[in-house]
Design a protein around this motif. Structure first.
Motif, PDB file in Angstrom:
ATOM      1  N   ARG A   1       0.835  -1.204   0.000  1.00 36.43           N
ATOM      2  CA  ARG A   1       0.000   0.000   0.000  1.00 36.43           C
ATOM      3  C   ARG A   1       0.872   1.257   0.000  1.00 36.43           C
ATOM      4  O   ARG A   1       0.592   2.220  -0.737  1.00 36.43           O
ATOM      5  CB  ARG A   1      -0.937  -0.008   1.213  1.00 36.43           C
ATOM      6  CG  ARG A   1      -1.749   1.266   1.334  1.00 36.43           C
ATOM      7  CD  ARG A   1      -2.917   1.141   2.289  1.00 36.43           C
ATOM      8  NE  ARG A   1      -3.500   2.442   2.586  1.00 36.43           N
ATOM      9  CZ  ARG A   1      -4.267   3.146   1.767  1.00 36.43           C
ATOM     10  NH1 ARG A   1      -4.554   2.660   0.564  1.00 36.43           N
ATOM     11  NH2 ARG A   1      -4.757   4.320   2.124  1.00 36.43           N
ATOM     12  N   VAL A   2       1.915   1.269   0.798  1.00 35.90           N
ATOM     13  CA  VAL A   2       2.824   2.417   0.834  1.00 35.90           C
ATOM     14  C   VAL A   2       3.439   2.653  -0.542  1.00 35.90           C
ATOM     15  O   VAL A   2       3.495   3.789  -1.042  1.00 35.90           O
ATOM     16  CB  VAL A   2       3.921   2.196   1.896  1.00 35.90           C
ATOM     17  CG1 VAL A   2       5.078   3.166   1.691  1.00 35.90           C
ATOM     18  CG2 VAL A   2       3.345   2.358   3.298  1.00 35.90           C
ATOM     19  N   ILE A   3       3.897   1.574  -1.186  1.00 32.65           N
ATOM     20  CA  ILE A   3       4.505   1.705  -2.516  1.00 32.65           C
ATOM     21  C   ILE A   3       3.496   2.233  -3.524  1.00 32.65           C
ATOM     22  O   ILE A   3       3.815   3.105  -4.349  1.00 32.65           O
ATOM     23  CB  ILE A   3       5.072   0.347  -2.972  1.00 32.65           C
ATOM     24  CG1 ILE A   3       6.315  -0.024  -2.135  1.00 32.65           C
ATOM     25  CG2 ILE A   3       5.437   0.372  -4.456  1.00 32.65           C
ATOM     26  CD1 ILE A   3       6.798  -1.447  -2.357  1.00 32.65           C
ATOM     27  N   ALA A   4       2.261   1.725  -3.454  1.00 34.80           N
ATOM     28  CA  ALA A   4       1.229   2.188  -4.394  1.00 34.80           C
ATOM     29  C   ALA A   4       0.919   3.666  -4.183  1.00 34.80           C
ATOM     30  O   ALA A   4       0.810   4.433  -5.149  1.00 34.80           O
ATOM     31  CB  ALA A   4      -0.034   1.346  -4.234  1.00 34.80           C
ATOM     32  N   LEU A   5       0.780   4.086  -2.931  1.00 31.94           N
ATOM     33  CA  LEU A   5       0.513   5.494  -2.648  1.00 31.94           C
ATOM     34  C   LEU A   5       1.660   6.374  -3.146  1.00 31.94           C
ATOM     35  O   LEU A   5       1.434   7.450  -3.710  1.00 31.94           O
ATOM     36  CB  LEU A   5       0.301   5.702  -1.149  1.00 31.94           C
ATOM     37  CG  LEU A   5      -1.017   5.180  -0.569  1.00 31.94           C
ATOM     38  CD1 LEU A   5      -0.965   5.183   0.959  1.00 31.94           C
ATOM     39  CD2 LEU A   5      -2.201   6.018  -1.063  1.00 31.94           C
ATOM     40  N   ALA A   6       2.889   5.917  -2.930  1.00 34.39           N
ATOM     41  CA  ALA A   6       4.051   6.688  -3.385  1.00 34.39           C
ATOM     42  C   ALA A   6       4.032   6.851  -4.901  1.00 34.39           C
ATOM     43  O   ALA A   6       4.206   7.959  -5.430  1.00 34.39           O
ATOM     44  CB  ALA A   6       5.336   5.999  -2.937  1.00 34.39           C
ATOM     45  N   GLY A   7       3.845   5.735  -5.614  1.00 29.83           N
ATOM     46  CA  GLY A   7       3.818   5.800  -7.069  1.00 29.83           C
ATOM     47  C   GLY A   7       2.695   6.669  -7.590  1.00 29.83           C
ATOM     48  O   GLY A   7       2.869   7.447  -8.541  1.00 29.83           O
ATOM     49  N   ASN A   8       1.524   6.559  -6.968  1.00 27.56           N
ATOM     50  CA  ASN A   8       0.378   7.340  -7.425  1.00 27.56           C
ATOM     51  C   ASN A   8       0.590   8.839  -7.207  1.00 27.56           C
ATOM     52  O   ASN A   8       0.287   9.663  -8.074  1.00 27.56           O
ATOM     53  CB  ASN A   8      -0.889   6.886  -6.699  1.00 27.56           C
ATOM     54  CG  ASN A   8      -1.292   5.469  -7.086  1.00 27.56           C
ATOM     55  OD1 ASN A   8      -0.761   4.899  -8.036  1.00 27.56           O
ATOM     56  ND2 ASN A   8      -2.220   4.895  -6.354  1.00 27.56           N
ATOM     57  N   ALA A   9       1.116   9.197  -6.036  1.00 30.39           N
ATOM     58  CA  ALA A   9       1.333  10.617  -5.745  1.00 30.39           C
ATOM     59  C   ALA A   9       2.389  11.218  -6.665  1.00 30.39           C
ATOM     60  O   ALA A   9       2.182  12.296  -7.255  1.00 30.39           O
ATOM     61  CB  ALA A   9       1.745  10.789  -4.283  1.00 30.39           C
ATOM     62  N   THR A  10       3.507  10.546  -6.809  1.00 27.28           N
ATOM     63  CA  THR A  10       4.610  11.134  -7.572  1.00 27.28           C
ATOM     64  C   THR A  10       4.319  11.167  -9.063  1.00 27.28           C
ATOM     65  O   THR A  10       4.875  11.991  -9.796  1.00 27.28           O
ATOM     66  CB  THR A  10       5.929  10.387  -7.270  1.00 27.28           C
ATOM     67  OG1 THR A  10       7.046  11.219  -7.608  1.00 27.28           O
ATOM     68  CG2 THR A  10       6.033   9.069  -8.012  1.00 27.28           C
ATOM     69  N   THR A  11       3.406  10.301  -9.526  1.00 28.80           N
ATOM     70  CA  THR A  11       3.019  10.329 -10.937  1.00 28.80           C
ATOM     71  C   THR A  11       2.117  11.515 -11.225  1.00 28.80           C
ATOM     72  O   THR A  11       2.177  12.113 -12.316  1.00 28.80           O
ATOM     73  CB  THR A  11       2.346   9.009 -11.326  1.00 28.80           C
ATOM     74  OG1 THR A  11       3.279   7.940 -11.108  1.00 28.80           O
ATOM     75  CG2 THR A  11       1.926   9.006 -12.784  1.00 28.80           C
ATOM     76  N   ILE A  12       1.280  11.912 -10.261  1.00 27.32           N
ATOM     77  CA  ILE A  12       0.463  13.112 -10.455  1.00 27.32           C
ATOM     78  C   ILE A  12       1.351  14.351 -10.526  1.00 27.32           C
ATOM     79  O   ILE A  12       1.013  15.332 -11.203  1.00 27.32           O
ATOM     80  CB  ILE A  12      -0.598  13.223  -9.348  1.00 27.32           C
ATOM     81  CG1 ILE A  12      -1.594  12.063  -9.497  1.00 27.32           C
ATOM     82  CG2 ILE A  12      -1.342  14.556  -9.423  1.00 27.32           C
ATOM     83  CD1 ILE A  12      -2.625  11.986  -8.401  1.00 27.32           C
ATOM     84  N   VAL A  13       2.506  14.324  -9.861  1.00 35.40           N
ATOM     85  CA  VAL A  13       3.477  15.413 -10.021  1.00 35.40           C
ATOM     86  C   VAL A  13       3.816  15.589 -11.499  1.00 35.40           C
ATOM     87  O   VAL A  13       3.880  16.707 -12.021  1.00 35.40           O
ATOM     88  CB  VAL A  13       4.749  15.131  -9.189  1.00 35.40           C
ATOM     89  CG1 VAL A  13       5.889  16.064  -9.594  1.00 35.40           C
ATOM     90  CG2 VAL A  13       4.456  15.287  -7.706  1.00 35.40           C
ATOM     91  N   ASN A  14       4.003  14.470 -12.198  1.00 41.40           N
ATOM     92  CA  ASN A  14       4.298  14.534 -13.627  1.00 41.40           C
ATOM     93  C   ASN A  14       3.116  15.110 -14.408  1.00 41.40           C
ATOM     94  O   ASN A  14       3.295  15.941 -15.307  1.00 41.40           O
ATOM     95  CB  ASN A  14       4.660  13.149 -14.149  1.00 41.40           C
ATOM     96  CG  ASN A  14       4.914  13.141 -15.644  1.00 41.40           C
ATOM     97  OD1 ASN A  14       4.047  12.795 -16.423  1.00 41.40           O
ATOM     98  ND2 ASN A  14       6.123  13.528 -16.044  1.00 41.40           N
TER      99      ASN A  14
END
Length: 482
Positions: free
Chosen positions: A374-387
Motif C-alpha cells: 500500500r505504501v509503494i502504491a501510494l508513493a507511485g500514485n502521488a509522484t506520478t500526479i506530479v508529472n
C-alpha cells in the motif's frame, strides 16, 4: 492514535503482523504519560518477520553498502492548544519506543524520549538503528510542518506549483551529477546507439545525471547510480518511441511492448527459434536499451530484486496499454478509472529499486507485506500526479486531447481547466499525506532496519522526482492559473 496508526484512510497496517523473535520479560513497562490523550492498547497480530535479510552474494563491481545517514529524531511533542494531532504524533513515537523495547526486553522508563538518553543504554543504542526516518518524518505529518508551496501569487520560472505539498531538497552533489551525466551519455551513444544526433539536445535536456543523484542520495557509488540511470533512460526511450513523442502510436503498441518486455524477462524457447528472438533485441533503440540496462541490473542485484523489477515493469506496460486503448477510441475515462490506470502507468519501477541502488536488499517477505504494498502504491500514485501537473502545458501542445488528471477532472466533472488543475493538486496532496502517514505507521509497527531504510529511500525518491520536475525548465513550465 487509531487515526494515525490507521492512516487517513484507516487502511494503514491492515494485513501487517509482527511476532517478536524473543519473548519480552514479564515485567510490564510503565505507560508513557501524554497529557490530555489516552493511548489505547496497540494490538499487533502475528506474522514472522525475518531476523535479518538473507545472505546475498556480492555482485561484481559493486561497492559495499554505505551506512544509512543518521538524522536527528524530533523530540516527542506534547498535547497543547495546537490540537490533538501533535499529541497523536507523540503517541506514535512512544509506541515505537515501547515496541522496540519489547523486542529486546528492556524497559522504556517514564516518559521516554527518542534517543535522548533517558532510557537504558541498550535501548538508546538500538534506537539509533531504528530511528524513525527523517524522510518521511513524523513531524511532516503535522499541519505546522507542511511543505506546500505558497497558495497565492504567480510562480516564477523554476518555482514549485503553488499549493503543492512537497519537501524541498538540497542541490544534488555537482561532482556526482557531472560524473553520472558523462557516463550515462557514453553508455547511450557508445554502447547501445540510443539516439541519432538530432536527439542529443533533448537527451541532454532530460538531465538524467541530476535526476538520479537527486532521487538516490544514499547510493554508495556512481556504479550504483548508473543502475538507476540506465533503466530510467531505457524506460523513457520506450515511452517516447513506442507511445508518445518520437513516433509512438497506440496502434500495434501491445505487440511492441510485449517483444520489448522479453528484453527484461527473457524468452525461454527451443534452439530453433532462440536465435531469431536474440537478434530481435538489437532491432530498435528501446529494445537495445532495455536489454543492456537489465543485463547490468541483473549482475548487480539479487534474483528477487530483479524479479521485483520485472513485475513492476509488467505493471507499467499494462498501464501503457490501457491509456493507448482510450486514445485509440478517443475515450475520456471517469476520474477513478484514470487514477486506476495511473496506478499502473506510473513511476513505481523507479523508487522500488532504491535498495538495489543503495547497495542492500529489502527481504522479499517484507516487500510483500500488504502494508508495504500500500505504501509503494501510494508513493507511485502521488509522484506520478506530479508529472501530470508539471507536464500539463507540454502535453497541451501535443496533437489531440492528451489525458492527464487535470484534463480528466475538467472533462468528467464539468469544471474549467483551471479548476480541474487545482483539484488535481489537492488529490496529489491527499495521496502524499496518506503515503507519509502509512510509512510512519509501518516503520513503527515493523522497525526492521532494512524496511525503515527502504521507506526512507522511497520518500527520498519522491522528493527528488519533484525537484527534477520543478527545476527542469527545458521540459516543463507552469500554466497561468494563479
Amino acid at each position: 492514535m487509531e487515526r494515525i496508526l490507521g492512516g487517513p484512510t484507516g487502511l494503514g497496517t491492515s494485513g501487517l503482523q509482527l511476532r517478536p523473535q524473543a519473548p519480552a520479560p514479564q515485567a510490564p513497562a510503565p505507560q508513557a504519560a501524554v497529557p490530555e490523550v489516552a493511548a489505547p492498547a496497540v494490538t499487533v497480530p502475528e506474522v514472522v518477520v525475518p531476523e535479518a535479510a538473507p545472505a546475498v552474494p556480492a555482485p561484481e563491481a559493486v561497492a559495499p553498502a554505505a551506512p544509512a545517514v543518521e538524522a536527528p529524531a524530533p523530540e516527542v511533542p506534547t498535547a497543547s492548544a495546537a490540537g490533538t494531532a501533535v499529541a497523536e504524533a507523540a503517541l506514535v513515537e512512544v509506541v515505537a519506543v515501547e515496541a522496540i523495547a519489547a523486542k529486546v526486553g528492556v524497559g522504556t522508563g517514564a516518559a521516554p524520549g527518542i534517543g535522548t538518553g533517558t532510557g537504558s543504554g541498550a535501548l538508546d543504542a538500538l534506537l539509533d538503528g531504528f530511528r524513525l526516518p527523517s524522510v518521511p518524518s513524523l513531524a511532516q505529518l503535522l499541519p505546522a510542518s507542511a511543505a506546500a508551496a505558497p497558495r497565492s501569487g504567480k510562480p516564477r520560472t523554476g518555482d514549485p506549483i503553488p499549493g503543492l505539498y512537497q519537501h524541498p531538497i538540497a542541490e544534488p552533489d555537482p561532482v556526482r551529477v557531472e560524473a553520472l551525466s558523462q557516463r550515462i551519455k557514453a553508455w547511450a551513444i557508445d554502447e547501445i546507439e540510443l539516439y541519432p544526433p538530432e536527439w542529443e539536445k533533448d537527451f541532454d535536456g532530460f538531465s538524467t545525471g541530476r535526476y538520479m543523484v537527486a532521487c538516490h542520495p544514499d547510493a554508495p557509488s556512481i556504479d550504483h547510480l548508473m543502475l538507476a540511470a540506465r533503466l530510467m533512460v531505457a524506460e523513457n526511450a520506450v515511452d517516447d518511441c513506442y507511445c508518445e513523442d518520437l513516433g509512438g502510436s497506440p496502434i500495434g503498441l501491445g505487440s511492441r511492448l510485449l517483444l520489448a518486455h522479453t528484453a527484461l524477462d527473457p524468452l525461454h524457447t527451443t534452439g530453433e527459434y532462440h536465435p531469431a528472438w536474440e537478434a530481435s533485441l538489437a532491432e530498435d533503440a528501446p529494445r537495445r536499451s532495455y536489454r543492456s540496462a537489465m543485463d547490468y541490473f541483473v549482475r548487480a542485484s539479487t534474483p528477487s530484486q530483479a524479479d521485483r523489477f520485472r513485475h513492476d515493469m509488467a505493471r507499467l506496460h499494462l498501464g501503457y496499454l490501457a491509456e493507448a486503448s482510450w486514445a485509440e477510441a478517443e475515450h475520456v475515462p471517469e476520474v477513478w478509472e484514470y487514477l486506476a490506470m495511473r496506478q499502473f502507468n506510473n513511476f513505481r519501477p523507479c523508487p522500488t529499486i532504491t535498495d538495489s541502488v543503495g547497495g542492500y536488499e529489502l527481504p522479499v517477505e517484507l516487500h510483500a507485506l500488504p502494508a508495504m504494498q500500500r505504501v509503494i502504491a501510494l508513493a507511485g500514485n502521488a509522484t506520478t500526479i506530479v508529472n501530470d501537473l508539471y507536464s500539463y502545458t507540454k502535453e497541451l501542445a501535443s496533437p489531440g486531447l492528451h489525458l492527464n488528471l487535470p484534463v480528466v477532472i475538467s472533462e468528467r466533472e464539468g469544471v474549467s481547466r483551471q479548476e480541474g488543475y487545482l483539484k488535481a493538486v489537492e488529490v496529489h496532496n491527499e495521496l502524499m499525506h496518506a503515503f507519509e502517514a502509512e510509512s510512519a505507521a509501518l516503520a513503527v509497527a515493523c522497525p526492521v532496519p532494512s524496511l525503515v531504510r527502504f521507506l526512507r529511500g522511497v520518500a527520498a525518491w519522491l522528493d527528488g522526482n519533484h525537484y527534477w520536475h520543478q527545476t527542469n525548465i527545458h521540459r516543463y513550465s507552469l500554466p497561468d492559473f494563479w
